[in-house]
Write an enzyme that holds these catalytic residues in place. Structure first.
Site, PDB file in Angstrom:
ATOM      1  N   GLU A  89       0.815  -1.219   0.000  1.00 39.01           N
ATOM      2  CA  GLU A  89       0.000   0.000   0.000  1.00 39.01           C
ATOM      3  C   GLU A  89       0.846   1.265   0.000  1.00 39.01           C
ATOM      4  O   GLU A  89       0.536   2.232  -0.713  1.00 39.01           O
ATOM      5  CB  GLU A  89      -0.953   0.000   1.190  1.00 39.01           C
ATOM      6  CG  GLU A  89      -2.166  -0.897   1.022  1.00 39.01           C
ATOM      7  CD  GLU A  89      -1.877  -2.366   1.256  1.00 39.01           C
ATOM      8  OE1 GLU A  89      -2.728  -3.221   0.914  1.00 39.01           O
ATOM      9  OE2 GLU A  89      -0.774  -2.671   1.775  1.00 39.01           O
ATOM     10  N   HIS A 158      -9.980  -5.607  10.550  1.00 44.88           N
ATOM     11  CA  HIS A 158     -10.576  -5.340   9.242  1.00 44.88           C
ATOM     12  C   HIS A 158     -11.952  -4.693   9.357  1.00 44.88           C
ATOM     13  O   HIS A 158     -12.762  -4.778   8.442  1.00 44.88           O
ATOM     14  CB  HIS A 158     -10.717  -6.647   8.439  1.00 44.88           C
ATOM     15  CG  HIS A 158      -9.420  -7.301   8.124  1.00 44.88           C
ATOM     16  ND1 HIS A 158      -8.699  -7.997   9.042  1.00 44.88           N
ATOM     17  CD2 HIS A 158      -8.705  -7.350   6.967  1.00 44.88           C
ATOM     18  CE1 HIS A 158      -7.589  -8.473   8.487  1.00 44.88           C
ATOM     19  NE2 HIS A 158      -7.571  -8.090   7.228  1.00 44.88           N
TER      20      HIS A 158
END
Length: 359
Positions: A89, A158
């Site tokens: 990322e 998450h």
């Protein structure tokens, strides 16, 4: 015999007229479109409209996206504009920010915004602050998008809502769509904007169909950034929410309406800038306020709204303290029953409304 033939002919003519009327009957111009397809349409139309736009992220190309949001785009636009990346990322968000500084208009997809924590330095220090630090000489037209907030059964790492995280930072615009028209219109506006935009979707909403108006089906359709929408009119209490929980508020309002309580439901759409004027006007009308969000309570979106109302003219119109309905102040549990009790439910909104109104 002749009269019988006349009757038969008359019957056939009448049937023909009825059939013609049914055939030419004007049908509704609205379509049922899922949030997934609305996002796909928005990217497709903007990729077609502006050759500077490209999509970058994990599995966005040949796999059509982890959630199939980019379905068909790689086949249509090729490797140069739909770019698969490794699982890094910080790396691909940095590439995207650099491309934006060089004059392109990247859409940077995170498989989930929980993973954007790996790239938060690029988002905050490189994207959000550059326009100010360059005295307005260097814009960074980039969209960071992907699913945000709690999904189902994916536990603590998450399930975070990043609306308050990114809404805290000057230099960013932060959007949080609820339905298909929100998704399409806001994403198109985000891609066209010259500032970095954080676009917070919700995984559980991707497959949900909504009616899309004829206007929203146009390639020219956009929704202005910074404007909330009143989804339901009411006189007794104001419910302010964003993303998936707008639907929860509408469901709660429908239940409460049967008991004579009329809720006004406001869909924020935009977290930063925040449309305080629309909220204030509603509170002045209803004299009560409840904010609803899936994120944690401390320093959340609801906390900011309550502070703005307290500091502004609407405070004098409140007949009861403003109330926040939020996620529970814990990391998300994995067990389903605990997960369900960690995020707002329709019953929680109904309970808070009745408690606020003292009914």
């Amino acid at each position: 015999m002749e009269s019988l033939r006349f009757l038969i002919r008359a019957g056939r003519n009448a049937a023909s007229v009825v059939l013609r009327r049914q055939f030419h009957k004007t049908s509704s111009a609205s379509l049922q479109v899922t949030v997934r397809d609305a996002l796909n349409q928005a990217m497709d139309e903007e990729l077609e409209r502006d050759e500077r736009v490209f999509l970058i992220g994990e599995e966005v190309a040949q796999y059509d996206g982890a959630y199939k949001i980019s379905r068909g785009l790689w086949k249509k636009y090729g490797d140069d504009r739909i770019i698969d990346t490794p699982i890094t990322e910080m790396g691909f968000s940095g590439i995207a920010v650099g491309a934006a500084m060089a004059g392109l208009r990247p859409i940077c997809e995170f498989m989930t915004f929980n993973f954007s924590m790996q790239a938060i330095d690029q988002i905050i220090n490189s994207a959000a602050k550059t326009y100010y630090m360059s005295a307005g000489l260097q814009s960074v037209p980039i969209v960071f998008r992907g699913p945000n907030g709690a999904s189902a059964g994916v536990a603590a790492q998450h399930s975070q809502c990043f609306a308050a995280w990114y809404g805290h930072c000057p230099g960013l615009k932060v959007l949080s769509p609820w339905n298909s028209e929100d998704a399409k219109g806001l994403l198109k506006s985000a891609i066209r904007d010259d500032n970095p935009v954080v676009f917070l979707e919700n995984e559980l909403m991707y497959g949900v169909p909504f009616e899309m108006s004829e206007e929203a089906q146009s390639k020219d359709f956009t929704i202005p950034i910074g404007k909330a929408k009143t989804e339901r009119q009411g006189n007794n209490i104001t419910l302010v929410s964003h993303s998936r929980y707008v639907g929860f508020c509408l469901d709660a309002a429908a239940v409460l309406a049967k008991e004579g309580i009329e809720c006004e439901v406001i869909n924020l759409r935009s977290i930063r800038p925040l449309d305080v004027e629309t909220i204030e006007a509603s509170v002045i009308k209803t004299n009560h306020l409840i904010t609803v969000e899936g994120g944690w309570p401390q320093f959340g979106v609801g906390a900011e709204i309550c502070a703005r109302i307290m500091e502004g003219p609407a405070f004098n119109y409140l007949d009861a303290p403003a109330v926040r309905v939020t996620g529970v102040d814990i990391p998300m549990p994995y067990a389903k029953i605990l997960e369900d009790n960690s995020i707002p439910q329709i019953k929680d909104i109904i309970f808070s409304v009745k408690k606020t109104l003292n009914v």
